[in-house]
Design an enzyme around this catalytic site. Structure first.
Site: not given
Length: 455
Positions: A333, A392
């Site tokens: 991320h 996700d």
């Protein structure tokens, strides 16, 4: 006279123009260092360039110790409240939390029982689309992409609004709450139009029910038999809460600030945010996670064999397997390094749904990849911070267990994030005044004009 007719001219001309566009090549990479350009609005150590202040959301992933950036377990905070505490509050009370979260993001405080009840009722009123809207804006103009269909529908609301350009707080708030309430219908109806006109399936649409939560209505409208379990609805609701806001620096929320700063209308600002979220680098990543795991399951005989799984993850990273991108999707991320708090919360409840669905082995595969992938990435890549599973990684698995179609994954993200976008739009109006305009330096040499007949 030149022959300008036919498809051949069009294709040849476009090829030539494309060559002209790309012949100079990319800008010299050394110039970015020379002029200290913050590419992606990020410093070299990965920290975002500070461009504004917000009271809505906070993404906390590091501390500064004696001038050094030290990664810490990630925290996501809405209006001062830790997302772990918010999720635990409504999950342990066995109630839905997205409407409460939207209230918190918009108004800055948690509602009491009566305030929440009143807000629910207002959302119920606004769930109904304008007369003929579904037919004229959605069913008669089916899109091959649900996000594009939603963006067109949002812009269509402008024509149904008697005062669309009024940017007073009261009017913008009304417009935003109306969109929060309408987004589930816009997404589901766009999907149903897509499957009918582009997939030859029967067209059956259902109206949202006022007694249901937004999460329940999504499942109610999507499923032909209207049926869902409470665990399914509550887990979808949790996913909506976790995606509702992520600070002003995420791409689509920043777009909302940028476009709002021009003084434009609500519908233009939110349509712009939808365009941002549609991009696979932002909202479309969970698609790739699902596709990657499908590929892993086809190529790995024993899902719990660490050696076999590590070898295949190595091949993915070396661009020898899956889509040859070199990416292990769902891992890493831009901000979080040790952990993404959204992934941690979602993983806990995803295990419960996996047990209900008889998919414990598949959940164990996800957990094993989550364990192995950061180790493999660290061996192959020089990175300034660690990597971990992001939201996700598990959201796609949850949506798959809920039998949500792949085409709906990013729209589900959108109908959650509309709460955060709305809060950021209002915050920009309240605190704004200047149009947001960052600087770009021109690096092409000056040139002398050449008359047409001398070129």
């Amino acid at each position: 006279m030149e022959n300008y007719e036919g498809k051949q001219f069009e294709e040849t001309m476009l090829d030539n123009l494309c060559d002209l566009t790309t012949k100079k090549g990319p800008i010299d990479q050394e110039l970015y260092s020379k002029y200290e350009v913050k590419r992606g609005l990020r410093d070299l150590d990965g920290r975002g360039v500070l461009v504004g202040l917000t009271e809505i959301g906070e993404v906390h992933s590091y501390i500064i110790d004696e001038g050094e950036m030290v990664p810490v377990p990630g925290r996501l905070i809405y209006r001062g409240y830790d997302i772990d505490d918010l999720a635990r509050g409504f999950m342990e009370d066995n109630r839905f939390g997205f409407e409460e979260t939207a209230y918190l993001l918009l108004f800055g405080d948690l509602p009491n029982k009566q305030e929440l009840l009143d807000f629910h009722h207002l959302l119920d009123i606004y769930q109904k689309l304008p007369d003929n809207f579904a037919r004229d804006m959605i069913l008669n103009l089916p899109s091959k992409d649900i996000m594009n269909g939603m963006a067109r529908s949002v812009l269509g609301f402008y024509s149904y609004d008697s005062n669309p350009d009024d940017t007073s707080i009261r009017n913008v708030l009304k417009q935003c709450i109306r969109l929060i309430a309408a987004f589930p219908s816009l997404a589901v109806y766009s999907y149903q139009a897509y499957t009918h006109y582009h997939g030859n399936e029967s067209l059956v649409i259902h109206s949202p029910q006022p007694e249901l939560s937004l999460a329940e209505n999504i499942l109610y409208m999507l499923r032909p038999n209207h049926k869902y379990t409470q665990l399914e609805a509550r887990l979808l609701d949790l996913a909506l809460v976790l995606h509702a806001e992520h600070g002003g620096g995420n791409n689509s929320s920043f777009v909302t600030h940028v476009v709002t700063s021009t003084g434009t209308d609500t519908y233009s600002a939110i349509a712009s945010a939808l365009g941002s979220l549609k991009g696979p680098k932002h909202g479309g990543a969970n698609h790739k996670v699902i596709q990657m795991f499908h590929d892993i399951k086809e190529n790995i005989s024993d899902w719990q064999d660490e050696e076999q799984l590590s070898a295949y993850l190595n091949r993915i990273l070396l661009k020898e397997a899956f889509d040859r991108s070199g990416l292990i999707y769902g891992i890493g991320h831009a901000v979080y390094s040790i952990s993404d708090p959204r992934a941690m919360v979602l993983k806990h409840y995803a295990s419960k749904l996996a047990a209900e669905k008889g998919l414990e082995n598949e959940f164990k595969l996800y957990a094993k990849v989550e364990e192995l992938a950061p180790q493999i990435i660290a061996k192959h890549m020089k990175i300034y911070k660690g990597v971990s599973a992001n939201v996700d990684f598990y959201s796609g698995f949850v949506y798959q267990m809920l039998n949500l179609p792949l085409e709906m994954f990013t729209p589900i993200f959108a109908l959650s994030r509309i709460a955060g976008w709305s809060a950021h739009r209002i915050e920009e109006i309240v605190n704004g005044g200047k149009i947001i305009r960052p600087a770009y330096k021109n690096v092409i040499p000056r040139q002398a004009y050449v008359p047409l007949n001398e070129r």
